[in-house]
Design an enzyme around this catalytic site. Sequence first.
Site, PDB file in Angstrom:
ATOM      1  N   CYS A   1      45.534  44.377  29.201  1.00  0.00           N
ATOM      2  CA  CYS A   1      46.237  44.645  27.962  1.00  0.00           C
ATOM      3  C   CYS A   1      47.727  44.440  28.197  1.00  0.00           C
ATOM      4  O   CYS A   1      48.253  44.718  29.268  1.00  0.00           O
ATOM      5  CB  CYS A   1      46.026  46.052  27.427  1.00  0.00           C
ATOM      6  SG  CYS A   1      44.327  46.452  27.094  1.00  0.00           S
TER       7      CYS A   1
ATOM      8  N   ARG B   1      47.042  38.871  30.322  1.00  0.00           N
ATOM      9  CA  ARG B   1      46.625  40.231  30.675  1.00  0.00           C
ATOM     10  C   ARG B   1      45.386  40.673  29.895  1.00  0.00           C
ATOM     11  O   ARG B   1      44.819  41.721  30.157  1.00  0.00           O
ATOM     12  CB  ARG B   1      47.761  41.217  30.402  1.00  0.00           C
ATOM     13  CG  ARG B   1      49.034  40.915  31.143  1.00  0.00           C
ATOM     14  CD  ARG B   1      50.086  41.948  30.806  1.00  0.00           C
ATOM     15  NE  ARG B   1      49.707  43.241  31.314  1.00  0.00           N
ATOM     16  CZ  ARG B   1      49.998  43.695  32.514  1.00  0.00           C
ATOM     17  NH1 ARG B   1      50.704  42.958  33.334  1.00  0.00           N
ATOM     18  NH2 ARG B   1      49.606  44.880  32.899  1.00  0.00           N
TER      19      ARG B   1
ATOM     20  N   TRP C   1      42.460  43.769  26.232  1.00  0.00           N
ATOM     21  CA  TRP C   1      41.259  43.477  27.028  1.00  0.00           C
ATOM     22  C   TRP C   1      40.371  44.697  26.818  1.00  0.00           C
ATOM     23  O   TRP C   1      40.687  45.800  27.274  1.00  0.00           O
ATOM     24  CB  TRP C   1      41.621  43.293  28.504  1.00  0.00           C
ATOM     25  CG  TRP C   1      40.446  42.867  29.329  1.00  0.00           C
ATOM     26  CD1 TRP C   1      39.970  41.604  29.488  1.00  0.00           C
ATOM     27  CD2 TRP C   1      39.593  43.715  30.114  1.00  0.00           C
ATOM     28  NE1 TRP C   1      38.871  41.618  30.317  1.00  0.00           N
ATOM     29  CE2 TRP C   1      38.618  42.894  30.715  1.00  0.00           C
ATOM     30  CE3 TRP C   1      39.545  45.085  30.367  1.00  0.00           C
ATOM     31  CZ2 TRP C   1      37.626  43.380  31.551  1.00  0.00           C
ATOM     32  CZ3 TRP C   1      38.554  45.585  31.190  1.00  0.00           C
ATOM     33  CH2 TRP C   1      37.607  44.729  31.778  1.00  0.00           C
TER      34      TRP C   1
ATOM     35  N   ASN D   1      47.990  50.612  27.101  1.00  0.00           N
ATOM     36  CA  ASN D   1      47.360  49.839  28.175  1.00  0.00           C
ATOM     37  C   ASN D   1      46.816  50.845  29.181  1.00  0.00           C
ATOM     38  O   ASN D   1      47.534  51.759  29.571  1.00  0.00           O
ATOM     39  CB  ASN D   1      48.428  48.932  28.820  1.00  0.00           C
ATOM     40  CG  ASN D   1      47.961  48.294  30.102  1.00  0.00           C
ATOM     41  OD1 ASN D   1      46.770  48.174  30.345  1.00  0.00           O
ATOM     42  ND2 ASN D   1      48.905  47.881  30.927  1.00  0.00           N
ATOM     43  N   GLY D   2      45.547  50.702  29.586  1.00  0.00           N
ATOM     44  CA  GLY D   2      44.979  51.637  30.564  1.00  0.00           C
ATOM     45  C   GLY D   2      43.769  52.337  29.986  1.00  0.00           C
ATOM     46  O   GLY D   2      43.185  51.883  28.999  1.00  0.00           O
TER      47      GLY D   2
ATOM     48  N   GLU E   1      34.811  31.787  47.652  1.00  0.00           N
ATOM     49  CA  GLU E   1      35.900  31.456  46.732  1.00  0.00           C
ATOM     50  C   GLU E   1      35.516  30.268  45.839  1.00  0.00           C
ATOM     51  O   GLU E   1      35.800  30.265  44.639  1.00  0.00           O
ATOM     52  CB  GLU E   1      37.177  31.179  47.538  1.00  0.00           C
ATOM     53  CG  GLU E   1      38.393  30.744  46.736  1.00  0.00           C
ATOM     54  CD  GLU E   1      38.841  31.727  45.666  1.00  0.00           C
ATOM     55  OE1 GLU E   1      38.364  32.875  45.637  1.00  0.00           O
ATOM     56  OE2 GLU E   1      39.680  31.330  44.831  1.00  0.00           O
TER      57      GLU E   1
ATOM     58  N   LYS F   1      35.401  30.527  41.809  1.00  0.00           N
ATOM     59  CA  LYS F   1      36.193  29.652  40.937  1.00  0.00           C
ATOM     60  C   LYS F   1      35.301  29.014  39.887  1.00  0.00           C
ATOM     61  O   LYS F   1      35.619  28.983  38.715  1.00  0.00           O
ATOM     62  CB  LYS F   1      36.821  28.567  41.783  1.00  0.00           C
ATOM     63  CG  LYS F   1      38.251  28.355  42.022  1.00  0.00           C
ATOM     64  CD  LYS F   1      39.371  29.235  41.724  1.00  0.00           C
ATOM     65  CE  LYS F   1      39.217  30.660  41.450  1.00  0.00           C
ATOM     66  NZ  LYS F   1      40.034  31.582  42.187  1.00  0.00           N
TER      67      LYS F   1
ATOM     68  N   GLU G   1      33.781  31.633  37.267  1.00  0.00           N
ATOM     69  CA  GLU G   1      34.703  32.290  36.338  1.00  0.00           C
ATOM     70  C   GLU G   1      35.243  31.353  35.268  1.00  0.00           C
ATOM     71  O   GLU G   1      35.539  31.789  34.165  1.00  0.00           O
ATOM     72  CB  GLU G   1      35.825  33.027  37.067  1.00  0.00           C
ATOM     73  CG  GLU G   1      36.834  32.154  37.751  1.00  0.00           C
ATOM     74  CD  GLU G   1      37.895  32.956  38.492  1.00  0.00           C
ATOM     75  OE1 GLU G   1      38.303  34.013  38.005  1.00  0.00           O
ATOM     76  OE2 GLU G   1      38.323  32.500  39.565  1.00  0.00           O
TER      77      GLU G   1
ATOM     78  N   HIS H   1      17.302  33.391  55.333  1.00  0.00           N
ATOM     79  CA  HIS H   1      16.915  34.797  55.154  1.00  0.00           C
ATOM     80  C   HIS H   1      16.708  35.138  53.678  1.00  0.00           C
ATOM     81  O   HIS H   1      16.717  36.302  53.306  1.00  0.00           O
ATOM     82  CB  HIS H   1      17.965  35.718  55.790  1.00  0.00           C
ATOM     83  CG  HIS H   1      18.091  35.491  57.261  1.00  0.00           C
ATOM     84  ND1 HIS H   1      17.117  35.850  58.164  1.00  0.00           N
ATOM     85  CD2 HIS H   1      19.059  34.864  57.985  1.00  0.00           C
ATOM     86  CE1 HIS H   1      17.482  35.494  59.377  1.00  0.00           C
ATOM     87  NE2 HIS H   1      18.660  34.887  59.295  1.00  0.00           N
TER      88      HIS H   1
ATOM     89  N   LYS I   1      44.096  38.515  33.743  1.00  0.00           N
ATOM     90  CA  LYS I   1      44.763  38.166  34.998  1.00  0.00           C
ATOM     91  C   LYS I   1      45.063  39.396  35.845  1.00  0.00           C
ATOM     92  O   LYS I   1      44.975  39.361  37.066  1.00  0.00           O
ATOM     93  CB  LYS I   1      46.059  37.423  34.669  1.00  0.00           C
ATOM     94  CG  LYS I   1      46.835  36.940  35.861  1.00  0.00           C
ATOM     95  CD  LYS I   1      46.225  35.698  36.415  1.00  0.00           C
ATOM     96  CE  LYS I   1      46.944  35.188  37.643  1.00  0.00           C
ATOM     97  NZ  LYS I   1      46.043  34.337  38.443  1.00  0.00           N
TER      98      LYS I   1
HETATM   99  C1  F6R Z   1      39.911  35.109  40.603  1.00  0.00           C
HETATM  100  C2  F6R Z   1      40.982  36.080  40.499  1.00  0.00           C
HETATM  101  C3  F6R Z   1      40.644  37.503  40.716  1.00  0.00           C
HETATM  102  C4  F6R Z   1      41.791  38.233  41.434  1.00  0.00           C
HETATM  103  C5  F6R Z   1      41.476  39.733  41.524  1.00  0.00           C
HETATM  104  C6  F6R Z   1      42.547  40.474  42.289  1.00  0.00           C
HETATM  105  O1  F6R Z   1      40.363  33.808  40.395  1.00  0.00           O
HETATM  106  O2  F6R Z   1      42.096  35.751  40.214  1.00  0.00           O
HETATM  107  O3  F6R Z   1      39.453  37.638  41.428  1.00  0.00           O
HETATM  108  O4  F6R Z   1      41.964  37.676  42.694  1.00  0.00           O
HETATM  109  O5  F6R Z   1      41.365  40.267  40.244  1.00  0.00           O
HETATM  110  O6  F6R Z   1      43.780  40.334  41.675  1.00  0.00           O
HETATM  111  P1  F6R Z   1      45.117  40.578  42.461  1.00  0.00           P
HETATM  112  O7  F6R Z   1      45.220  39.553  43.519  1.00  0.00           O
HETATM  113  O8  F6R Z   1      46.179  40.455  41.417  1.00  0.00           O
HETATM  114  O9  F6R Z   1      45.046  41.956  43.030  1.00  0.00           O
END
Ligand code: F6R
Length: 606
Positions: free
Chosen positions: A2, A27, A74, A100-101, A479, A483, A486, A502, A601
Amino acid sequence: MCGIIGYIGDRDISSVLLVGLERLSYRGYDSSGIAVISSNELSIWKKAGKIQELSRILSGMTIHSNIGIGHTRWATHGVPNDINSHPHLDSSKKFCIVHNGIIENYLELKNELINDGVLFRSQTDTEVISHLISKYYTDSVEEAFQKTIQRLKGSFALSLISEYLPDQILFVRKGSPLIVGLGKNENFISSDINAILNHTKEVIYLEDGHYGSLSQTSLTVFSEKGKKVTPKISSINWNPEDSEKQPYDHYMLKEIHEQPHVVRKIISKYVSNDNKINFTHLNGLDLSNISRFIIQACGTSWHAGLIGKYLIEQYANVVAEVDISSEFRYRRMISHGNDVVLAISQSGETADTLAGIHEAKSHFFPVLSFVNVKNSTIDRESDGVVYSHSGQEIGVASTKNFTAQLTSIYLFSIFLARVKNVMTPEEADKHLNELKKIPEYIENILNQAEKFKKLADKYYLSNQILFIGRGMNYPSSLEGALKLKEISYIHATGYAAGELKHGPIALIDSKLPVVCIAPDTSTYDKMLSNIQEVKSRKGKTIIIATEGNKEIKQYADDIIYIPKTTEDLTPLLVSIPLQLFSYYVALNLDCDVDQPRNLAKSVTVE
Ligand code: F6R
């Protein structure tokens, strides 16, 4: 999660609020809304969907007001619809809140208010706040606000405007970020600097628990205990142009292409011309006797931590454990003495990582954090900090910051090895000289965009994709899978290749693409056997291998070559094709690459 914006001044209010919300939308982007006071009357517009939906209902309107607040959501409590969108009003429609929260005791407060006869319109936790303020209001909005925040449990940042106090914005920051922007005859409140950077570079990072009021020309801040405080003003040197995506179609693509520059920048920040590594914000943390690192992080940052474990153990001969923050924070913490908790976070605001830091500190562990956003909460609450220097990352899927985290952890591991005297200067030189070649190698991979487009064209209709790797490239497989899922919503899983037999090998048939990460490393031969296991079950193999490796081609349905480097640096190169593959797959599927569904984000709620 948010985003909050507030403005008080003479500019065009709807434009300040809408542009601010647009810049905060990474956000959260489930819904948005604004509220203003004009001619002593509160007006609200809010709408489910992205900011453009809100802009649409406001287009053609001229709003005459010099005070307003806005919010991009969000969703946590209640589906993303118009009613659950912020701002939220009390029943008398005099108090208007953006939040926010999470209010953890909202059910208890809601029941109390329902018993008082209050009718709730939304399913949100936020609505209790506006009703509580109304309940406590007699003749001072400030007092009612203060009484209300004392009753709230959880983490929150709030802004309030009220017809009873038409020239002030009240605010509080408790566990969720909030900053004040100072202008000439105007002031701002915001979740972060992105929203206000166009207007001012003078900001105050509010301390946790601090609350206060903002008028067009003044600011009053109180500590959690109610003592008036003089906040510290910081000057920001970020360039607003960093927030533009031109000439790229998406922030994600722009950020992928920034990676050579990011690696060069980190090297120039931390390595001198004569290859001495220096970290200036360790703040006296004694690393010479350290016996264990406990790394904790979430998502992509956790993957960087998993790779960090290999580097720290291998170079510095120090044990490193890695935990997901949301697990770590609830685990019993056993200190062996000389332990350091190492947190990794791009945003510096991730709630679980922050809670892990709080837990660690309450058990007297020193905390060292790898953070990208300066002045973020994690930056400010850690004993020592290593900055990732990746610049502003706006695409929700982390790309350049992952590379930045890997680069800084690589440098840190060499630095630690030197501090502990377990690596000779000559060995350190060798590692550093190899690192210096990485930007050029990344450029070389970026120049092959056409290849990744073709690969995406071939596989974008797959129902699922498996990623496998070994050693340091096992986290690379995690990773790669993260990627892809998501941003394209294709189910993808990363596996340590040795684990295939396994269980996951049962998935393999002629329809399953398997991305096999197999550069020249100490586990290459083992990886080759795993690839053959896939092939003999008719899986489609997309192999990432080292340039010049002809042998592996016979096992590949498709092959991607990366330049030859040392084993420890392969994750830095491997991640680039994985990012580009995901990007083009998502593009083919018409997905919103920069703002994938359900994500945000900065994950500031648990
Ligand atoms: C994936 C991604 C998330 C962040 C995670 C931690 O592409 O960006 O998995 O890595 O939410 O966020 P930070 O690094 O901001 O603590």
